[in-house]
Scaffold this active site. Structure first.
Site, PDB file in Angstrom:
ATOM      1  N   ARG A  31       0.826  -1.220   0.000  1.00 49.59           N
ATOM      2  CA  ARG A  31       0.000   0.000   0.000  1.00 49.59           C
ATOM      3  C   ARG A  31       0.855   1.261   0.000  1.00 49.59           C
ATOM      4  NH1 ARG A  31      -5.510  -0.916   1.692  1.00 49.59           N
ATOM      5  NH2 ARG A  31      -6.056  -2.704   0.446  1.00 49.59           N
ATOM      6  N   ARG A  35      -3.922   6.567   0.473  1.00 51.27           N
ATOM      7  CA  ARG A  35      -4.477   7.775   1.104  1.00 51.27           C
ATOM      8  C   ARG A  35      -3.526   8.544   2.018  1.00 51.27           C
ATOM      9  NH1 ARG A  35      -9.644   4.557   2.952  1.00 51.27           N
ATOM     10  NH2 ARG A  35      -7.903   3.131   3.153  1.00 51.27           N
ATOM     11  N   ARG A  44      -7.977  11.374  -5.807  1.00 51.67           N
ATOM     12  CA  ARG A  44      -9.200  10.698  -5.352  1.00 51.67           C
ATOM     13  C   ARG A  44     -10.379  11.638  -5.196  1.00 51.67           C
ATOM     14  NH1 ARG A  44     -12.040   7.846  -4.221  1.00 51.67           N
ATOM     15  NH2 ARG A  44     -11.916   6.560  -2.365  1.00 51.67           N
ATOM     16  N   ASP A  80      -6.438  -3.608  -7.513  1.00 46.91           N
ATOM     17  CA  ASP A  80      -6.983  -4.192  -6.286  1.00 46.91           C
ATOM     18  C   ASP A  80      -7.189  -5.683  -6.496  1.00 46.91           C
ATOM     19  OD1 ASP A  80      -8.230  -3.151  -3.556  1.00 46.91           O
ATOM     20  OD2 ASP A  80      -9.368  -4.876  -4.257  1.00 46.91           O
ATOM     21  N   TYR A 157     -14.092 -12.577   0.272  1.00 48.05           N
ATOM     22  CA  TYR A 157     -14.851 -11.349  -0.036  1.00 48.05           C
ATOM     23  C   TYR A 157     -16.085 -11.668  -0.884  1.00 48.05           C
ATOM     24  CZ  TYR A 157     -11.201  -8.343   1.872  1.00 48.05           C
ATOM     25  OH  TYR A 157     -10.320  -7.715   2.719  1.00 48.05           O
TER      26      TYR A 157
HETATM   27  O1  CP3 Z   1       0.287   0.332  -3.358  1.00 49.36           O
HETATM   28  C1  CP3 Z   1      -0.172  -0.835  -3.355  1.00 49.36           C
HETATM   29  O2  CP3 Z   1       0.086  -1.652  -2.467  1.00 49.36           O
HETATM   30  C2  CP3 Z   1      -0.984  -1.279  -4.563  1.00 49.36           C
HETATM   31  C3  CP3 Z   1      -2.394  -1.114  -4.496  1.00 49.36           C
HETATM   32  C4  CP3 Z   1      -3.301  -2.099  -3.766  1.00 49.36           C
HETATM   33  C5  CP3 Z   1      -4.630  -1.761  -3.439  1.00 49.36           C
HETATM   34  N1  CP3 Z   1      -5.245  -2.878  -2.940  1.00 49.36           N
HETATM   35  C6  CP3 Z   1      -5.293  -0.451  -3.661  1.00 49.36           C
HETATM   36  C7  CP3 Z   1      -6.362  -0.059  -2.726  1.00 49.36           C
HETATM   37  C8  CP3 Z   1      -3.091  -3.428  -3.373  1.00 49.36           C
HETATM   38  C9  CP3 Z   1      -1.833  -4.280  -3.445  1.00 49.36           C
HETATM   39  C10 CP3 Z   1      -4.336  -3.908  -2.851  1.00 49.36           C
HETATM   40  C11 CP3 Z   1      -4.540  -5.284  -2.389  1.00 49.36           C
HETATM   41  C12 CP3 Z   1      -5.732  -5.600  -1.587  1.00 49.36           C
HETATM   42  N2  CP3 Z   1      -7.014  -5.126  -1.742  1.00 49.36           N
HETATM   43  C13 CP3 Z   1      -5.750  -6.551  -0.548  1.00 49.36           C
HETATM   44  C14 CP3 Z   1      -4.579  -7.382  -0.106  1.00 49.36           C
HETATM   45  C15 CP3 Z   1      -3.659  -6.609   0.746  1.00 49.36           C
HETATM   46  C16 CP3 Z   1      -4.189  -6.350   2.121  1.00 49.36           C
HETATM   47  O3  CP3 Z   1      -4.314  -5.170   2.476  1.00 49.36           O
HETATM   48  O4  CP3 Z   1      -4.413  -7.340   2.823  1.00 49.36           O
HETATM   49  C17 CP3 Z   1      -7.065  -6.597  -0.035  1.00 49.36           C
HETATM   50  C18 CP3 Z   1      -7.545  -7.467   1.105  1.00 49.36           C
HETATM   51  C19 CP3 Z   1      -7.854  -5.712  -0.821  1.00 49.36           C
HETATM   52  C20 CP3 Z   1      -9.310  -5.456  -0.705  1.00 49.36           C
HETATM   53  C21 CP3 Z   1      -9.566  -4.062  -0.315  1.00 49.36           C
HETATM   54  N3  CP3 Z   1      -9.400  -2.976  -1.150  1.00 49.36           N
HETATM   55  C22 CP3 Z   1     -10.000  -3.574   0.949  1.00 49.36           C
HETATM   56  C23 CP3 Z   1     -10.273  -4.436   2.159  1.00 49.36           C
HETATM   57  C24 CP3 Z   1     -10.096  -2.191   0.834  1.00 49.36           C
HETATM   58  C25 CP3 Z   1     -10.595  -1.224   1.879  1.00 49.36           C
HETATM   59  C26 CP3 Z   1      -9.574  -0.994   2.917  1.00 49.36           C
HETATM   60  C27 CP3 Z   1      -9.121   0.425   2.927  1.00 49.36           C
HETATM   61  O5  CP3 Z   1      -7.932   0.641   3.182  1.00 49.36           O
HETATM   62  O6  CP3 Z   1      -9.965   1.306   2.717  1.00 49.36           O
HETATM   63  C28 CP3 Z   1      -9.699  -1.812  -0.476  1.00 49.36           C
HETATM   64  C29 CP3 Z   1      -9.620  -0.449  -1.028  1.00 49.36           C
HETATM   65  C30 CP3 Z   1      -8.292  -0.048  -1.565  1.00 49.36           C
HETATM   66  N4  CP3 Z   1      -7.519  -0.751  -2.434  1.00 49.36           N
HETATM   67  C31 CP3 Z   1      -7.630   1.173  -1.282  1.00 49.36           C
HETATM   68  C32 CP3 Z   1      -6.420   1.162  -1.998  1.00 49.36           C
HETATM   69  C33 CP3 Z   1      -5.348   2.241  -2.064  1.00 49.36           C
HETATM   70  C34 CP3 Z   1      -8.199   2.253  -0.366  1.00 49.36           C
HETATM   71  C35 CP3 Z   1      -8.038   3.628  -0.869  1.00 49.36           C
HETATM   72  C36 CP3 Z   1      -9.154   4.314  -1.517  1.00 49.36           C
HETATM   73  O7  CP3 Z   1     -10.348   4.076  -1.253  1.00 49.36           O
HETATM   74  O8  CP3 Z   1      -8.782   5.192  -2.294  1.00 49.36           O
END
Ligand code: CP3
Length: 356
Positions: A31, A35, A44, A80, A157
């Site tokens: 990540r 944000r 965003r 994602d 999920y």
């Molecule tokens: O920079 C990076 O690491 C690459 C981008 C990336 C995202 N999601 C973007 C994202 C990666 C590698 C993921 C993987 C991901 N997505 C996982 C596995 C890694 C982990 O954290 O365990 C999982 C479980 C997801 C599913 C997911 N996507 C969730 C549970 C959420 C909400 C959690 C949150 O932080 O809000 C997301 C949204 C998400 N994916 C965001 C980002 C940057 C949140 C930011 C936004 O809403 O702009």
């Protein structure tokens, strides 16, 4: 680093994946785009998360933000793990403050029959296009990582319809309708492995498989319900010759079994010290991790102590990739992240961490 030996990569991240000697420990963060960065938040305001993912120029731009700001050794494609569920027929949305929501979860044999087969090249082309844009834009020495979720974590999920703490519906399907469970895992393993191979063809130089929540299972259930499908994915990636990182959290008791499923590098969280993890998987495996992401919120002396401890536990072994044990938290000050990167870089030059 351009001289090099023919056949060996020059990027220190890729060298560490192959357990080759490095000039200093490679570092990147899960990540690392997101944000906590002002430039991401600004984008965003104008675009939803899915819009950014689906517009390759925007996804490429976000992928590069942490490369410019942090000076890390690898870029991870901005995408994602849930994207492949969209062409399967999932109505996926990201809801502010709640995370991903799937309006039509899969909870029965009937739901399963409605899942559509996926042509990843056609239907997820926007991901491959983002990789093709980013790869030539990366500075020398910075490697490009593609990724996918593992069948268990992505499946959870799809079944729960959103984030969960207890995995009640997931485990209910697993235990009460094993036939549907296995059919779902097989479908996911097929699509996710196609997706990874397509990313590699589009320019990904390594891939990470996120089984973030697999620590919810005990070892016996992992072997019976999950391991064969993860193994299938790693086997297909192995045939491409590109290194794979196998990541999960809370995996102390699962590590040897996850390693058996595959991965040149295992990603671990802070709940297990790296030296203990190495005892479990053997010295011929790379390890990625494992700073607690909340350490990046701490005052500098505390952060410094935590970073140094991770390096000490890694002990300068070949195949250490410095990372967090899970993703960067949105409230993290960006200066702390920059400072941690510099600390890793300065204290591991020529294996200095052995003496500190
Ligand atoms: O920079 C990076 O690491 C690459 C981008 C990336 C995202 N999601 C973007 C994202 C990666 C590698 C993921 C993987 C991901 N997505 C996982 C596995 C890694 C982990 O954290 O365990 C999982 C479980 C997801 C599913 C997911 N996507 C969730 C549970 C959420 C909400 C959690 C949150 O932080 O809000 C997301 C949204 C998400 N994916 C965001 C980002 C940057 C949140 C930011 C936004 O809403 O702009």
């Amino acid at each position: 680093m351009s001289e090099g030996i023919p056949g060996e990569p020059s990027e220190r991240f890729l060298r560490a994946c192959q357990r080759l000697p490095v000039d200093r420990t490679p570092v990147w963060f899960m990540r690392q785009a997101g944000r906590y960065m002002a430039e991401y938040r600004e984008l965003r305001q104008k675009h939803s998360l899915l819009e950014i993912c689906k517009q390759p120029e925007l996804a490429a731009q976000v992928t590069l933000q942490p490369i410019e700001r942090l000076g890390v050794d690898a870029a991870i494609l901005f995408a994602d793990i849930l994207l492949p569920l969209i062409p399967m027929g999932a109505q996926l949305e990201f809801v502010e403050g709640r995370g991903p929501v799937i309006a039509n979860p899969v909870r029965s044999k009937a739901d399963l029959t409605r899942l559509r087969p996926v042509n990843v090249e056609a239907q997820l082309d926007y991901v491959m296009e983002a990789l093709r844009i980013v790869r030539p834009m990366l500075p020398d020495g910075v490697a490009l990582i593609g990724f996918a979720g593992a069948p268990f974590t992505v499946g959870s999920y799809l079944i729960e319809g959103g984030p969960t703490r207890k995995f009640e519906r997931t485990k209910s399907l697993m235990y009460s309708d094993p036939q549907s469970w296995h059919a779902l895992m097989e479908r996911l393993a097929g699509t996710l492995s196609d997706y990874l191979v397509a990313q590699i063809e589009a320019g990904a130089q390594a891939v990470q498989i996120f089984d973030s929540w697999v620590g919810a299972l005990g070892p016996a259930d992992y072997v019976e319900y999950v391991q064969p499908y993860s193994k299938f994915i790693f086997e297909r990636v192995r045939q491409t010759g590109v290194p794979a990182i196998h990541f999960g959290t809370g995996t102390s008791t699962l590590l040897p079994l996850m390693h058996e499923a595959g991965g040149e590098v295992m990603g671990v969280d802070w709940r297990i010290p790296l030296d203990r993890a190495w005892e479990l998987v053997g010295a011929d495996v790379g390890l990625q991790g494992n700073l607690d992401p909340t350490a990046l919120l701490a005052p500098r002396p505390v952060l410094q102590r935590q970073v140094k401890r991770v390096l000490r536990e890694a002990g300068g072994r070949l195949g250490h990739i410095f990372n967090l044990g899970h993703g960067i938290l949105p409230s993290t000050p960006v200066e702390h992240v920059q400072w941690a990167v510099e600390l890793v870089q300065n204290s591991t030059e020529h294996g200095q961490e052995l003496g500190t």
